[in-house]
Design a protein around this motif. Structure first.
Motif, PDB file in Angstrom:
ATOM      1  N   PHE A  19       1.096  -1.173  -0.054  1.00 32.17           N
ATOM      2  CA  PHE A  19      -0.097   0.033  -0.086  1.00 32.17           C
ATOM      3  C   PHE A  19       0.885   1.355   0.034  1.00 32.17           C
ATOM      4  N   GLY A  20       0.351   2.347  -0.329  1.00 32.49           N
ATOM      5  CA  GLY A  20       0.892   3.626  -0.606  1.00 32.49           C
ATOM      6  C   GLY A  20       0.057   4.708  -1.107  1.00 32.49           C
ATOM      7  N   SER A  21       0.808   5.752  -1.701  1.00 32.70           N
ATOM      8  CA  SER A  21      -0.157   6.797  -2.294  1.00 32.70           C
ATOM      9  C   SER A  21       0.326   7.148  -3.531  1.00 32.70           C
ATOM     10  N   PHE A  22      -0.329   7.725  -4.404  1.00 28.79           N
ATOM     11  CA  PHE A  22      -0.163   8.518  -5.472  1.00 28.79           C
ATOM     12  C   PHE A  22      -0.092  10.142  -5.257  1.00 28.79           C
ATOM     13  N   ARG A  23       1.312  10.596  -6.081  1.00 28.64           N
ATOM     14  CA  ARG A  23       1.253  11.941  -5.549  1.00 28.64           C
ATOM     15  C   ARG A  23       1.948  12.719  -6.992  1.00 28.64           C
ATOM     16  N   PRO A  24       1.454  13.815  -7.345  1.00 26.50           N
ATOM     17  CA  PRO A  24       1.809  14.351  -8.509  1.00 26.50           C
ATOM     18  C   PRO A  24       3.258  14.896  -8.634  1.00 26.50           C
ATOM     19  N   ASP A  25       4.100  14.554  -9.691  1.00 25.59           N
ATOM     20  CA  ASP A  25       5.384  15.159  -9.832  1.00 25.59           C
ATOM     21  C   ASP A  25       5.599  16.389 -10.215  1.00 25.59           C
ATOM     22  N   SER A  26       6.363  16.925 -10.520  1.00 29.83           N
ATOM     23  CA  SER A  26       6.518  18.580 -11.092  1.00 29.83           C
ATOM     24  C   SER A  26       5.661  18.736 -12.450  1.00 29.83           C
ATOM     25  N   LEU A  27       5.311  17.844 -12.814  1.00 29.96           N
ATOM     26  CA  LEU A  27       4.465  17.889 -14.220  1.00 29.96           C
ATOM     27  C   LEU A  27       3.071  17.770 -13.855  1.00 29.96           C
ATOM     28  N   GLY A  28       2.810  17.287 -12.800  1.00 31.95           N
ATOM     29  CA  GLY A  28       1.414  16.921 -12.252  1.00 31.95           C
ATOM     30  C   GLY A  28       0.912  15.703 -12.663  1.00 31.95           C
ATOM     31  N   VAL A  29       1.839  14.715 -12.933  1.00 33.75           N
ATOM     32  CA  VAL A  29       1.622  13.139 -13.367  1.00 33.75           C
ATOM     33  C   VAL A  29       1.707  12.431 -12.010  1.00 33.75           C
ATOM     34  N   LEU A  30       0.733  11.840 -11.815  1.00 32.35           N
ATOM     35  CA  LEU A  30       0.574  10.874 -10.390  1.00 32.35           C
ATOM     36  C   LEU A  30       1.837   9.942 -10.469  1.00 32.35           C
ATOM     37  N   LYS A  31       2.520   9.901  -9.442  1.00 38.34           N
ATOM     38  CA  LYS A  31       3.568   8.914  -9.453  1.00 38.34           C
ATOM     39  C   LYS A  31       3.154   8.027  -7.973  1.00 38.34           C
ATOM     40  N   TYR A  32       3.363   6.758  -7.966  1.00 42.01           N
ATOM     41  CA  TYR A  32       3.206   5.694  -6.873  1.00 42.01           C
ATOM     42  C   TYR A  32       4.261   5.981  -6.007  1.00 42.01           C
ATOM     43  N   LEU A  35       4.773   2.763   0.900  1.00 36.11           N
ATOM     44  CA  LEU A  35       4.860   3.220   2.294  1.00 36.11           C
ATOM     45  C   LEU A  35       5.655   2.021   3.020  1.00 36.11           C
ATOM     46  N   ILE A  36       6.288   1.023   2.273  1.00 35.95           N
ATOM     47  CA  ILE A  36       6.820  -0.263   2.798  1.00 35.95           C
ATOM     48  C   ILE A  36       7.746   0.056   3.631  1.00 35.95           C
ATOM     49  N   ASP A  37       8.689   1.456   3.414  1.00 35.76           N
ATOM     50  CA  ASP A  37       9.673   1.731   4.382  1.00 35.76           C
ATOM     51  C   ASP A  37       9.348   2.045   5.736  1.00 35.76           C
ATOM     52  N   PHE A  38       7.979   2.391   5.934  1.00 35.99           N
ATOM     53  CA  PHE A  38       7.522   2.773   7.157  1.00 35.99           C
ATOM     54  C   PHE A  38       7.107   1.690   8.062  1.00 35.99           C
ATOM     55  N   PHE A  39       7.077   0.464   7.295  1.00 39.06           N
ATOM     56  CA  PHE A  39       6.636  -0.874   8.123  1.00 39.06           C
ATOM     57  C   PHE A  39       7.480  -1.066   9.255  1.00 39.06           C
ATOM     58  N   HIS A  43       6.234  -7.229   9.921  1.00 42.53           N
ATOM     59  CA  HIS A  43       5.080  -6.967   9.597  1.00 42.53           C
ATOM     60  C   HIS A  43       4.881  -6.384   8.179  1.00 42.53           C
ATOM     61  N   GLU A  44       6.140  -6.695   7.335  1.00 42.79           N
ATOM     62  CA  GLU A  44       5.844  -6.281   5.942  1.00 42.79           C
ATOM     63  C   GLU A  44       5.275  -7.188   4.900  1.00 42.79           C
ATOM     64  N   TYR A  70      -1.511   4.400   9.597  1.00 39.06           N
ATOM     65  CA  TYR A  70      -0.347   5.489   9.109  1.00 39.06           C
ATOM     66  C   TYR A  70      -0.634   6.718   9.660  1.00 39.06           C
ATOM     67  N   VAL A  71       0.217   7.218  10.291  1.00 42.78           N
ATOM     68  CA  VAL A  71       0.046   8.688  10.790  1.00 42.78           C
ATOM     69  C   VAL A  71       1.508   9.291  11.032  1.00 42.78           C
ATOM     70  N   ASN A  72       1.667  10.436  10.591  1.00 47.17           N
ATOM     71  CA  ASN A  72       2.944  11.084  10.759  1.00 47.17           C
ATOM     72  C   ASN A  72       4.202  10.373  10.348  1.00 47.17           C
ATOM     73  N   ASN A  73       4.004   9.588   9.174  1.00 51.41           N
ATOM     74  CA  ASN A  73       5.134   9.014   8.429  1.00 51.41           C
ATOM     75  C   ASN A  73       5.764   7.642   9.392  1.00 51.41           C
ATOM     76  N   LYS A  74       4.627   7.100  10.089  1.00 51.03           N
ATOM     77  CA  LYS A  74       4.943   6.143  10.835  1.00 51.03           C
ATOM     78  C   LYS A  74       3.614   4.976  10.911  1.00 51.03           C
ATOM     79  N   ILE A  75       3.952   3.640  11.014  1.00 51.10           N
ATOM     80  CA  ILE A  75       3.064   2.869  10.785  1.00 51.10           C
ATOM     81  C   ILE A  75       3.066   1.845  12.220  1.00 51.10           C
ATOM     82  N   ARG A  76       1.678   1.688  12.562  1.00 49.49           N
ATOM     83  CA  ARG A  76       1.424   0.950  13.809  1.00 49.49           C
ATOM     84  C   ARG A  76       0.604  -0.202  13.358  1.00 49.49           C
ATOM     85  N   VAL A  77       0.846  -1.291  14.129  1.00 45.69           N
ATOM     86  CA  VAL A  77       0.052  -2.607  13.680  1.00 45.69           C
ATOM     87  C   VAL A  77      -0.770  -2.916  14.672  1.00 45.69           C
ATOM     88  N   TYR A  78      -2.102  -3.293  14.230  1.00 45.19           N
ATOM     89  CA  TYR A  78      -2.830  -3.805  15.148  1.00 45.19           C
ATOM     90  C   TYR A  78      -3.325  -5.244  14.769  1.00 45.19           C
TER      91      TYR A  78
END
Length: 194
Positions: A19-32, A35-39, A43-44, A70-78
């Motif tokens: 899982f992760g997010s799509f964010r626009p690059d400098s041209l407005g193109v969505l890039k994936y 969030l794996i680095d925050f796991f 729990h990966e 996921y909150v503040n660039n941290k992941i907690r697992v329940y």
């Protein structure tokens, strides 16, 4: 498998083992962006992300066995008692049903019981505000139930036989009217005037 948009317009997605997010690059193109680095370690690995719920600045990702917050660039697992069947935002809460019959809600950084007893209503597919502080609960195979804050009772309508036969898969209150909209597996969508 799942998608949600937070208050800032960020798009979050969940799939198989990711899982992760799509964010626009400098041209407005969505890039994936994964969030794996925050796991947290250990729990990966997981299968599908079935639901994503946005609750203020927090995101909740439901897999079959775990909820990742996921909150503040941290992941907690329940991890709850059993496999997870349902997760949805209900009012200002996140409600989760597990296969052991527990119905819990997120409160003060933990999941606490909504009811004192186990559920025996089948798989919940939706919960919406109904009337006088009550909630209407749809189930996959057993029709409607009403929750009054302390107990759940069957809610009989002329549609229940049809709904049990055609299986309710989702339930939403309309943003534009007093109608409740539900989707079925075999019988299309239905609008119910409340």
């Amino acid at each position: 498998r799942s998608v949600a948009i937070d208050q800032s317009g960020n798009i979050f997605v969940g799939g198989q083992g990711e899982f992760g997010s799509f964010r626009p690059d400098s041209l407005g193109v969505l890039k994936y962006e994964s969030l794996i680095d925050f796991f947290p370690k250990g729990h990966e690995n997981f299968e599908d992300v079935w639901d994503i719920v946005v609750l203020e600045d927090r995101l909740f990702f439901r897999t079959s066995r775990k909820i990742y917050q996921y909150v503040n660039n941290k992941i907690r697992v329940y991890i709850l008692e059993s496999d997870l069947l349902f997760m949805e935002k209900v009012g200002d809460d996140v409600w989760v049903q597990d296969n052991a019959g527990n119905l819990v809600r997120y409160l003060d950084d933990q999941f606490v019981p909504v009811l004192d007893s186990k559920l025996d209503i089948g798989i919940i597919t939706g919960v919406v505000p109904f009337d006088q502080g009550r909630y209407l609960i749809s189930t996959l195979k057993r029709g409607f139930f009403v929750f009054d804050g302390s107990s759940i009772e069957r809610f009989e309508t002329k549609l229940n036989g049809y709904l049990r036969e055609n299986r309710i898969t989702c339930l939403q209150r309309s943003d534009h009217s007093d109608e409740i909209i539900l989707g079925t597996m075999l019988g299309g969508a239905i609008a119910i005037d409340t």
